[in-house]
Design a protein around this motif. Structure first.
Motif, PDB file in Angstrom:
ATOM      1  N   THR A  28       3.896  35.810  16.145  1.00 50.97           N
ATOM      2  CA  THR A  28       4.815  35.628  14.884  1.00 50.97           C
ATOM      3  C   THR A  28       5.453  34.216  15.352  1.00 50.97           C
ATOM      4  OG1 THR A  28       6.473  36.767  15.723  1.00 50.97           O
ATOM      5  CG2 THR A  28       4.819  37.777  14.139  1.00 50.97           C
ATOM      6  N   SER A  29       5.954  33.888  16.406  1.00 50.97           N
ATOM      7  CA  SER A  29       6.537  32.671  16.846  1.00 50.97           C
ATOM      8  C   SER A  29       5.461  31.670  17.375  1.00 50.97           C
ATOM      9  CB  SER A  29       7.643  33.037  17.996  1.00 50.97           C
ATOM     10  OG  SER A  29       6.832  33.326  19.286  1.00 50.97           O
ATOM     11  N   HIS A  30       5.713  30.475  16.852  1.00 51.16           N
ATOM     12  CA  HIS A  30       4.908  29.313  16.959  1.00 51.16           C
ATOM     13  C   HIS A  30       5.526  28.137  17.753  1.00 51.16           C
ATOM     14  CE1 HIS A  30       1.795  31.146  14.101  1.00 51.16           C
ATOM     15  NE2 HIS A  30       2.920  31.145  13.410  1.00 51.16           N
ATOM     16  N   PRO A  31       5.636  28.532  19.199  1.00 55.05           N
ATOM     17  CA  PRO A  31       6.470  27.425  19.973  1.00 55.05           C
ATOM     18  C   PRO A  31       6.243  25.930  20.087  1.00 55.05           C
ATOM     19  CG  PRO A  31       5.242  28.898  21.424  1.00 55.05           C
ATOM     20  CD  PRO A  31       4.900  29.288  19.814  1.00 55.05           C
ATOM     21  N   THR A  32       6.991  25.194  19.854  1.00 45.22           N
ATOM     22  CA  THR A  32       6.747  23.849  19.835  1.00 45.22           C
ATOM     23  C   THR A  32       7.673  23.200  20.798  1.00 45.22           C
ATOM     24  OG1 THR A  32       8.614  23.387  18.165  1.00 45.22           O
ATOM     25  CG2 THR A  32       5.997  23.835  17.336  1.00 45.22           C
ATOM     26  N   GLY A  33       7.429  21.901  21.224  1.00 46.79           N
ATOM     27  CA  GLY A  33       8.469  20.910  22.046  1.00 46.79           C
ATOM     28  C   GLY A  33       8.538  21.438  23.353  1.00 46.79           C
ATOM     29  N   SER A  34       9.706  21.601  23.741  1.00 46.43           N
ATOM     30  CA  SER A  34       9.871  22.211  25.248  1.00 46.43           C
ATOM     31  C   SER A  34       9.721  23.492  25.450  1.00 46.43           C
ATOM     32  CB  SER A  34      11.465  21.771  25.650  1.00 46.43           C
ATOM     33  OG  SER A  34      12.414  22.642  24.665  1.00 46.43           O
ATOM     34  N   VAL A  35       9.916  24.258  24.236  1.00 43.67           N
ATOM     35  CA  VAL A  35       9.632  25.944  24.414  1.00 43.67           C
ATOM     36  C   VAL A  35       8.141  26.087  24.806  1.00 43.67           C
ATOM     37  CG1 VAL A  35       9.560  28.062  23.393  1.00 43.67           C
ATOM     38  CG2 VAL A  35      11.688  26.552  22.972  1.00 43.67           C
ATOM     39  N   LEU A  36       7.261  25.332  24.000  1.00 44.02           N
ATOM     40  CA  LEU A  36       5.756  25.326  24.324  1.00 44.02           C
ATOM     41  C   LEU A  36       5.494  24.964  25.729  1.00 44.02           C
ATOM     42  CD1 LEU A  36       2.988  25.753  23.136  1.00 44.02           C
ATOM     43  CD2 LEU A  36       3.025  23.318  22.369  1.00 44.02           C
ATOM     44  N   GLY A  37       6.291  23.723  26.242  1.00 40.06           N
ATOM     45  CA  GLY A  37       5.883  23.055  27.586  1.00 40.06           C
ATOM     46  C   GLY A  37       6.315  24.297  28.486  1.00 40.06           C
ATOM     47  N   TRP A  38       7.113  24.918  28.341  1.00 40.09           N
ATOM     48  CA  TRP A  38       7.630  25.938  29.609  1.00 40.09           C
ATOM     49  C   TRP A  38       6.689  27.191  29.269  1.00 40.09           C
ATOM     50  CZ3 TRP A  38       9.979  24.971  33.759  1.00 40.09           C
ATOM     51  CH2 TRP A  38      10.937  23.904  33.676  1.00 40.09           C
ATOM     52  N   ASN A  39       6.156  27.452  28.267  1.00 36.36           N
ATOM     53  CA  ASN A  39       5.274  28.526  28.164  1.00 36.36           C
ATOM     54  C   ASN A  39       4.069  28.310  28.585  1.00 36.36           C
ATOM     55  OD1 ASN A  39       7.332  30.193  26.766  1.00 36.36           O
ATOM     56  ND2 ASN A  39       6.286  30.009  24.619  1.00 36.36           N
ATOM     57  N   PHE A  40       3.610  27.112  28.592  1.00 31.19           N
ATOM     58  CA  PHE A  40       2.385  26.476  29.278  1.00 31.19           C
ATOM     59  C   PHE A  40       2.653  26.579  30.755  1.00 31.19           C
ATOM     60  CE2 PHE A  40      -0.563  23.222  30.556  1.00 31.19           C
ATOM     61  CZ  PHE A  40      -1.482  23.441  29.548  1.00 31.19           C
ATOM     62  N   ILE A  41       3.942  26.368  31.180  1.00 27.03           N
ATOM     63  CA  ILE A  41       4.013  26.379  32.472  1.00 27.03           C
ATOM     64  C   ILE A  41       4.070  27.684  33.303  1.00 27.03           C
ATOM     65  CG2 ILE A  41       5.642  26.024  34.483  1.00 27.03           C
ATOM     66  CD1 ILE A  41       6.246  23.217  33.223  1.00 27.03           C
ATOM     67  N   ILE A  42       4.607  28.688  32.404  1.00 25.77           N
ATOM     68  CA  ILE A  42       4.537  30.116  32.673  1.00 25.77           C
ATOM     69  C   ILE A  42       3.167  30.673  32.804  1.00 25.77           C
ATOM     70  CG2 ILE A  42       5.358  32.439  32.225  1.00 25.77           C
ATOM     71  CD1 ILE A  42       7.872  31.272  30.844  1.00 25.77           C
ATOM     72  N   SER A  43       2.420  30.277  31.999  1.00 21.70           N
ATOM     73  CA  SER A  43       0.985  30.771  31.891  1.00 21.70           C
ATOM     74  C   SER A  43       0.156  30.479  33.005  1.00 21.70           C
ATOM     75  CB  SER A  43       0.278  30.312  30.630  1.00 21.70           C
ATOM     76  OG  SER A  43      -1.033  30.774  30.597  1.00 21.70           O
ATOM     77  N   ILE A  44       0.432  29.198  33.590  1.00 23.72           N
ATOM     78  CA  ILE A  44      -0.226  28.489  34.543  1.00 23.72           C
ATOM     79  C   ILE A  44       0.192  29.167  36.110  1.00 23.72           C
ATOM     80  CG2 ILE A  44      -0.393  26.622  36.317  1.00 23.72           C
ATOM     81  CD1 ILE A  44      -0.179  24.805  33.873  1.00 23.72           C
ATOM     82  N   MET A  45       1.737  29.455  36.066  1.00 24.23           N
ATOM     83  CA  MET A  45       2.123  30.247  37.315  1.00 24.23           C
ATOM     84  C   MET A  45       1.532  31.554  37.244  1.00 24.23           C
ATOM     85  SD  MET A  45       3.595  27.740  38.564  1.00 24.23           S
ATOM     86  CE  MET A  45       4.337  28.654  39.796  1.00 24.23           C
ATOM     87  N   SER A  46       1.287  32.200  36.207  1.00 23.94           N
ATOM     88  CA  SER A  46       0.982  33.362  36.235  1.00 23.94           C
ATOM     89  C   SER A  46      -0.342  33.645  37.110  1.00 23.94           C
ATOM     90  CB  SER A  46       0.610  34.061  34.980  1.00 23.94           C
ATOM     91  OG  SER A  46      -0.831  33.349  34.315  1.00 23.94           O
ATOM     92  N   ALA A  47      -1.169  32.840  37.097  1.00 28.15           N
ATOM     93  CA  ALA A  47      -2.329  32.677  38.286  1.00 28.15           C
ATOM     94  C   ALA A  47      -1.940  32.662  39.608  1.00 28.15           C
ATOM     95  CB  ALA A  47      -3.421  31.631  37.720  1.00 28.15           C
ATOM     96  N   LEU A  48      -0.885  31.797  39.691  1.00 34.09           N
ATOM     97  CA  LEU A  48      -0.486  31.667  41.056  1.00 34.09           C
ATOM     98  C   LEU A  48       0.360  32.632  41.683  1.00 34.09           C
ATOM     99  CD1 LEU A  48       0.330  27.631  41.262  1.00 34.09           C
ATOM    100  CD2 LEU A  48      -0.687  28.947  43.222  1.00 34.09           C
ATOM    101  N   ASP A  49       1.027  33.317  40.662  1.00 31.52           N
ATOM    102  CA  ASP A  49       1.876  34.466  41.101  1.00 31.52           C
ATOM    103  C   ASP A  49       0.928  35.696  41.503  1.00 31.52           C
ATOM    104  OD1 ASP A  49       4.160  33.204  40.681  1.00 31.52           O
ATOM    105  OD2 ASP A  49       4.455  33.740  38.762  1.00 31.52           O
ATOM    106  N   ASN A  50      -0.022  35.874  40.656  1.00 31.51           N
ATOM    107  CA  ASN A  50      -1.006  36.922  40.873  1.00 31.51           C
ATOM    108  C   ASN A  50      -1.760  36.956  42.125  1.00 31.51           C
ATOM    109  OD1 ASN A  50      -3.038  39.252  40.020  1.00 31.51           O
ATOM    110  ND2 ASN A  50      -4.476  37.753  39.537  1.00 31.51           N
ATOM    111  N   PHE A  51      -1.711  35.535  42.725  1.00 34.02           N
ATOM    112  CA  PHE A  51      -2.645  35.548  43.979  1.00 34.02           C
ATOM    113  C   PHE A  51      -1.934  35.258  45.157  1.00 34.02           C
ATOM    114  CE2 PHE A  51      -6.759  35.315  42.466  1.00 34.02           C
ATOM    115  CZ  PHE A  51      -7.727  35.228  43.532  1.00 34.02           C
ATOM    116  N   SER A  52      -0.337  35.421  45.043  1.00 34.10           N
ATOM    117  CA  SER A  52       0.500  35.085  45.950  1.00 34.10           C
ATOM    118  C   SER A  52       0.211  35.797  47.447  1.00 34.10           C
ATOM    119  CB  SER A  52       1.901  35.255  45.740  1.00 34.10           C
ATOM    120  OG  SER A  52       2.064  36.719  45.058  1.00 34.10           O
ATOM    121  N   THR A  53      -0.057  37.282  47.242  1.00 32.79           N
ATOM    122  CA  THR A  53      -0.449  38.052  48.192  1.00 32.79           C
ATOM    123  C   THR A  53      -1.587  37.607  49.115  1.00 32.79           C
ATOM    124  OG1 THR A  53      -1.492  39.673  46.859  1.00 32.79           O
ATOM    125  CG2 THR A  53       0.837  39.903  47.706  1.00 32.79           C
TER     126      THR A  53
END
Length: 653
Positions: free
Chosen positions: A316-341
């Motif tokens: 229902t929310s449509h992030p824009t600007g800095s919020v969209l940018g940080w959500n983009f980063i969180i999504s990228i980091m989820s792959a790294l966090d998943n593989f940290s072990t």
């Protein structure tokens, strides 16, 4: 079909151990140096032919796989009941420090069969094996869930897929740089961690990996239990949750869900008993059926949705600007966090590489490619399900559960078969990535009493206390749990990489990794066997992420602290990497290359090492201080406590 067989063979080679001698084994050769004995266990001709003769049928294979290990007898019988109990519980090593007595805890910790460098006979992984390994490993429910994380944050399908590509390219990079020390020196993660952190402090580092492995075992077991729920509901109806009275005092799991968790948990126990190399049939089965189930599920979902996909934001929310940018980063980091072990213990499988380049380019290419392919399947399934149900599902199993809303024979049969395939995939992933890894790490902590099999069962017992249904209650909680892993493991990896690439420039002396001699390199001049420079860098690498970690646990913290935390893996890795490199510039550590400028990388000392005679070389090193011409440790007056104890016990006998 060939790919599946190669993947299974690759896993078999990865986990293969030397054959265990039987009771009739002749202890035919002893190397005597002073009062110290190094025992080589050898089979006589009749036993050798019997041991190497392959089983003729499936029943013989099962009996061979399930039998108890047979140990060599000591020359000296146990003196009392306590020693009998210890002899019964301990894990016997094939290459013991003494022929007439039980090894003590320190001796087996310093050098044991599971952690010895891998000889050429078992180093048979070329680039194809690494490709097949990642093809097999990428097909699991957890990969689908990670791919859907971005869509839970308001990203559309192509933004989410770009995040997956970027994230797993970084994963491949970190896996490769952590793999090189295992590739060239053929040592596992518990041994490589001794180089940077010290012989004894490495126990803490390995313990971190064990804890994370147990958590992941529990999480994967819970995901597997959801496939059991689907199978039972497809047979007995979707109202099982209501028909079975709920007595659980939590909103995150019902009695029915806990019952399924225990069913899947118990189904894994028999697989833990068998030696890892005998599980090839399970992994062959997984490699064959899981890709068909994944693509079949995608086609089925697209057909049910009449080809309609929700290509925009599914929230229902449509992030824009800095919020969209940080959500983009969180999504990228989820792959790294998943593989940290897995990034941290990359040497555990790179040590089996056939050539210096076997584990480098193959992993760098195939890892992001395969995870991107599996992730786009998850993204498309989530998008198609949204058009049908109006819900943004982050787990494919939730979509399968909705298919049971219409109780037709086709729906029930299809859900059962796909859930069964996913369950087999989860079992295989859990055994390969978690129980075996934890078992291997536990052999580094207490090898006198723990081998891989026992470590696997200990891991399974610990997993019951983790309550993974709370971690998996939502995608946000799951992402928080993944980020917590990265906070601690990224700084560990940063120190290890800085030590290998910057401080030592690839220069490793293997004999020093397996000794506690006071003047050996990796004891760092103290009886505590600790590199305090590495410890300081490791702790300070955690500090910047810690406020954000508290914020993720609903503690009020500044907004900037959360932004730092969103970059947790990069922050932890880079800070610990930089700090350790800087500290060692002003305060050098033992074992650094001599006559080379600190920032002079034109000379690289990494080399392909042969370890066929490692046991004999280790004997000479312990007794004579001779590490094959790479530097004398001094006179034999400064023997390690292990060697001194051998001498004293031999004199008593």
């Amino acid at each position: 079909m060939n790919s599946a067989n190669d993947a299974a063979s690759a896993f078999e080679i990865l986990t293969q151990k030397s054959p265990v001698n039987n009771n009739n084994a002749a202890l035919s050769k002893r190397h005597v140096a002073g009062d110290v004995q190094i025992l080589d266990s050898q089979l006589d001709d009749s036993d050798r032919s019997q041991e190497t003769e392959p089983p003729k049928n499936l029943w013989q294979r099962v009996k061979k796989a399930a039998r108890f290990e047979r140990h060599n007898e000591y020359d000296e019988p146990p003196k009392n009941l306590g020693e009998k109990i210890v002899r019964f519980l301990e894990v016997h090593q094939h290459k013991r420090a003494s022929a007439n007595r039980s090894e003590n805890i320190v001796e087996s910790f310093l050098f044991n069969d599971d952690l010895a460098p891998v000889e050429a006979e078992r180093r048979v992984w070329d680039w194809k094996q690494y490709v097949f390994f990642w093809i097999s490993g990428s097909f699991n429910v957890n990969t689908w869930q990670i791919s859907a994380t971005g869509m839970q944050l308001g990203l559309n399908w192509w933004q989410t897929w770009i995040c997956i590509w970027i994230g797993y390219i970084f994963v491949a990079f970190f896996v490769v740089i952590n793999s090189r020390i295992g590739n060239f020196y053929h040592i596992a993660f518990p041994i490589s961690s001794r180089i940077a952190y010290g012989i004894y402090f490495s126990l803490w580092i390995v313990l971190n990996r064990v804890v994370m492995g147990c958590v992941w075992y529990s999480v994967q077991t819970y995901i597997g239990s959801q496939t059991v729920q689907l199978m039972l509901m497809s047979i007995f109806g979707t109202d099982l949750k209501e028909r079975i009275p709920n007595t659980m005092n939590t909103q995150n799991i019902t009695t029915f869900g806990f019952m399924c968790f225990m069913i899947f948990w118990g189904a894994q126990l028999p697989a833990l008993w068998f030696p890892p190399q005998t599980l090839r049939y399970l992994f062959t089965l997984k490699s064959i059926i899981t890709p068909f189930a994944a693509f079949g599920f995608l086609i089925w979902t697209l057909k049910k949705a009449d080809g309609h996909l929700a290509l925009g934001s599914l929230t229902t929310s449509h992030p824009t600007g800095s919020v969209l940018g940080w959500n983009f980063i969180i999504s990228i980091m989820s792959a790294l966090d998943n593989f940290s072990t897995l990034i941290l213990n990359a040497p555990d499988f790179s040590r089996f590489a056939r050539t210096p380049r076997s584990s480098i380019y193959s992993q760098m290419i195939i890892l992001p490619l395969m995870y991107a392919i599996i992730s786009i399947i998850g993204i498309l399934v989530t998008s198609a399900a949204f058009t049908m149900y109006g819900v943004n599902y982050w787990s494919p199993l939730d979509v399968l559960a909705r298919f049971l809303d219409h109780q037709t024979a086709g729906n029930r049969g299809g859900v059962f078969m796909i859930a069964l395939c996913f369950g087999i995939a989860q079992l295989g992933t859990n055994i390969a990535s978690n129980s075996i890894s934890v078992g291997t790490d536990m052999t580094a902590i207490l090898p006198k009493f723990i081998n891989i099999r026992r470590g696997g069962y200990i891991c399974a017992a610990i997993s019951l206390a983790i309550c993974p249904w709370n971690l998996m209650a939502s995608s946000s909680k799951f992402t928080t749990a993944l980020s917590a892993y990265a906070v601690f493991l990224s700084s560990i990896s940063g120190v290890v990489c800085a030590d290998y690439y910057v401080v030592r420039k690839g220069l490793i002396k293997l004999q020093h990794c397996y000794t506690n001699r006071p003047n050996s390199l990796y004891m760092y001049g103290t009886r505590f066997g600790t590199n305090w420079k590495a410890v300081i860098s490791y702790v300070l690498g955690i500090v910047p992420n810690f406020p954000g970690f508290l914020g993720a646990l609903d503690v009020k913290v500044p907004k900037n602290a959360m932004h730092i935390y969103y970059l947790n893996y990069f922050v932890g890795f880079l800070i610990s990497f930089t700090l350790y490199s800087g500290i060692c510039y002003f305060f050098p550590v033992p074992g650094m290359p001599e006559g080379v400028g600190y920032f002079d990388f034109s000379r690289w000392f990494e080399k392909w090492t042969e370890v066929e005679d490692f046991v004999e070389e280790r004997r000479k090193f312990e007794v004579d201080g001779d590490d094959d011409g790479e530097g004398d440790l001094g006179s034999t007056d400064e023997l390690s406590s292990t060697v001194m104890e051998n001498i004293k016990n031999t004199e008593k006998v």
